[in-house]
Design an enzyme around this catalytic site. Sequence first.
Site: not given
Length: 263
Positions: A40, A147, A160, A162
């Site tokens: 997804q 990200s 997250y 890190a």
Amino acid sequence: MEDCIGHDNGVEILVEINMICKSGPMKIEGKVAIVTGGGQGIGERFCIALLEKGANVVIADIKTRQGESLSKQFNQKYGLNHLINYTKSTFGNVDILCNNAGVPEMEQWEKVLNINLNSVIRGTKLAMEAMSTKNGGRGGIIINTASMGGILPMPSGPVYCASKFGVVGFSRSLDTCYESDGIRVNAICPSFAPTSLFEASIDSLVNANQHEEARKMKAIIISIDQVARGMIQLVEDDTKNGAVMRITAAKGIDYQPYRSSKL
Ligand SMILES: NC(=O)C1=CN([C@@H]2O[C@H](COP(=O)(O)OP(=O)(O)OC[C@H]3O[C@@H](n4cnc5c(N)ncnc54)[C@H](O)[C@@H]3O)[C@@H](O)[C@H]2O)C=CC1
Ligand SMILES: CCC(=O)/C=C/C=C\C[C@@H](O)/C=C/C=C/C=C\[C@@H](O)CCCC(=O)O
């Protein structure tokens, strides 16, 4: 550049090893791609984008319902080793690996690091064995989904963050593999995109009465299709190696500049 690759009845077989600097975009049609987390969200759009370009796509996702709805070829086990071996035995090669699977801060912190970073490292190492020209492979491209939280701090998700900084540093550190193995490794760093992971993060902030932080995140979301277009750009552009692509509402698709990466 020439190199001896073997002997046949004492005759040295010398071949000129052209530097892997093919000009022009990588042809995706007919290539074999793997997308983890392809059930997804961003991964699904990666699959669609690659399918639309004519690639054979193997989808790996722990949510078997999503995986099955998009991929019939793959059985329930999603072990990365099995994934790579199954792909090679089914399609003969692995040309493109998208290490895309990930979970948000709300999961147990060890799970966040294991999935978001350790699995990216494991998948990259296994794919490189399969792709490497040193092992008879035909080279390839690995796209690691990091990200903007791998470039900027994330007070709402330090673990997250890190994991994503780790993905960026790991990917940049493999830029020598193109010359040695014919494999390009790049990181893609999207900002907030409307997926389940993002929605779970918003819910977490709202539940913690952090409404202003949630509003700020929703104010700068990008489209999932834009992320898929960025991935395709990294796959097709042979000059992109060790690159850190940013995708943001403010600047669209561009690249994180770094000072010289050498001491
Ligand atoms: N949505 C966003 O705002 C952004 C997401 N990212 C990253 O993009 C990637 C994809 O996330 P989204 O599409 O947003 O989330 P999503 O939750 O919609 O999709 C992630 C998929 O990965 C799967 N997955 C999770 N753990 C897995 C595992 N161990 N093995 C196989 N599959 C697994 C999930 O089942 C899910 O189908 C993640 O790495 C995430 O950190 C990066 C920047 C922004
Ligand atoms: C709750 C923490 C978490 O897991 C959130 C995930 C949400 C979306 C995916 C993520 O990869 C997007 C990150 C984008 C970051 C952009 C800039 C940061 O400097 C914003 C920091 C916002 C904050 O953490 O307060």
